[in-house]
Design a protein around this motif. Structure first.
Motif, PDB file in Angstrom:
ATOM      1  N   GLU A 121       0.830  -1.207   0.000  1.00  0.00           N
ATOM      2  CA  GLU A 121       0.000   0.000   0.000  1.00  0.00           C
ATOM      3  C   GLU A 121       0.867   1.261   0.000  1.00  0.00           C
ATOM      4  N   GLN A 124       2.321   1.723  -3.418  1.00  0.00           N
ATOM      5  CA  GLN A 124       1.277   2.173  -4.340  1.00  0.00           C
ATOM      6  C   GLN A 124       0.981   3.656  -4.150  1.00  0.00           C
ATOM      7  N   THR A 125       0.917   4.083  -2.896  1.00  0.00           N
ATOM      8  CA  THR A 125       0.684   5.494  -2.600  1.00  0.00           C
ATOM      9  C   THR A 125       1.786   6.358  -3.188  1.00  0.00           C
ATOM     10  N   SER A 127       3.786   5.629  -5.742  1.00  0.00           N
ATOM     11  CA  SER A 127       3.758   5.588  -7.207  1.00  0.00           C
ATOM     12  C   SER A 127       2.662   6.491  -7.779  1.00  0.00           C
ATOM     13  N   LYS A 128       1.524   6.554  -7.089  1.00  0.00           N
ATOM     14  CA  LYS A 128       0.443   7.426  -7.555  1.00  0.00           C
ATOM     15  C   LYS A 128       0.859   8.894  -7.506  1.00  0.00           C
ATOM     16  N   SER A 129       1.613   9.254  -6.475  1.00  0.00           N
ATOM     17  CA  SER A 129       1.986  10.663  -6.298  1.00  0.00           C
ATOM     18  C   SER A 129       3.231  11.050  -7.083  1.00  0.00           C
ATOM     19  N   ARG A 132       5.433   9.382 -11.862  1.00  0.00           N
ATOM     20  CA  ARG A 132       5.791  10.047 -13.120  1.00  0.00           C
ATOM     21  C   ARG A 132       7.070  10.862 -12.994  1.00  0.00           C
TER      22      ARG A 132
END
Length: 279
Positions: A121, A124-125, A127-129, A132
């Motif tokens: 988790e 994942q958090t 990578s979302k933020s 990029r």
């Protein structure tokens, strides 16, 4: 000219209505038609990211020895965005680990399952933020390194809590044996055998109660059996053997005394019988 010098202090009502209308039209067209700024193909949409860009660029402008560039400001922004994303992921992970810690001790497999879910988790958090921005994965590697350190720490904490819990269980289930030892209940012939039977009960009760108390369960029992229990068992066996020897010696003395008494009675009886025969 006077109004221009104080433009930042004027209200819309102090300005020419045509000027205000033209400004509003221009602003609206900007918002509706312009595309988001892209740097290296990335859209900079976060207010914090824009602030980083602006701050870095202005710092370079004010530094006489530096050459300001959009690319340099962008690189600084990427670092800051990635750092913030990593900190947010670590904070989320900390909250999850706090909940896991409340459940300790637990079996290693269960603990690894729960920590793996929390780690996934957190990644994942991040990578979302910042996925990029962190194109080379350098910041994700830093995050994983921090998470691995936490994993090792909670495994160690679980082992300590497991050992403490198992030692308390062992003290509880072995309590009646210690009480019997203090009272001397086993200090008798065949007392060692009775002690061995009680210790089988201790082992069985311990294994049942410590089954779900974590990784230290077998080592705590083994340390007890090879330490305190082994010593007191040896002492008890030695005491019982000595008692048996003393008992056997007393039995032999009684037998010898009985034999002497029997012989004496036989002699007296024979004399009486002889006298009766003479009469």
């Amino acid at each position: 000219p006077e109004k221009l010098r104080k433009l930042d202090q004027l209200r819309d009502a102090d300005l020419n209505p045509d000027y205000c209308s033209a400004i509003r039209t221009f602003t609206r067209e900007l918002w509706e038609s312009l595309q988001a700024k892209r740097i290296n193909g990335d859209v900079v949409s976060s207010p914090a990211a824009w602030l980083d860009l602006l701050r870095s660029f202005v710092e370079k402008l004010n530094d006489p020895e530096a050459v300001p560039s959009i690319q340099g400001a962008y690189d600084a922004m990427v670092e800051n965005e990635s750092y913030r994303a990593m900190q947010a992921a670590l904070e989320q992970h900390s909250l999850a680990m706090d909940q896991v810690t409340l459940k300790l001790p637990m079996n290693t497999a269960q603990l690894e399952s729960e920590t793996a879910a929390a780690q996934a988790e957190a990644e994942q958090t991040f990578s979302k933020s910042a996925g990029r921005w962190d194109k080379q994965g350098a910041w994700l590697s830093k995050l994983k390194s921090h998470l691995q350190e936490r994993q090792e720490a909670i495994l160690q904490t679980n082992h300590v809590k497991s050992r403490d819990a198992c030692e308390q269980i062992l003290r509880d289930v072995d309590g009646f044996v210690r009480d019997r030892l203090q009272r001397g209940d086993y200090n008798k012939v065949n007392g060692a055998g009775e002690y061995v039977q009680d210790m089988e009960r201790v082992r069985e009760d311990y294994r049942k109660r410590a089954e779900d108390k974590g990784p230290a369960s077998p080592e705590v029992l083994e340390a007890f059996l090879e330490g305190e229990e082994k010593m007191r068992k040896a002492q008890l066996i030695a005491a019982c053997r000595k008692l048996e020897e003393v008992t056997a010696h007393h039995a032999q003395e009684k037998e010898e005394q009985w034999n002497k008494t029997y012989e004496l009675v036989n002699k007296v009886t024979k004399k009486k019988n002889k006298k009766c025969t003479l009469l």
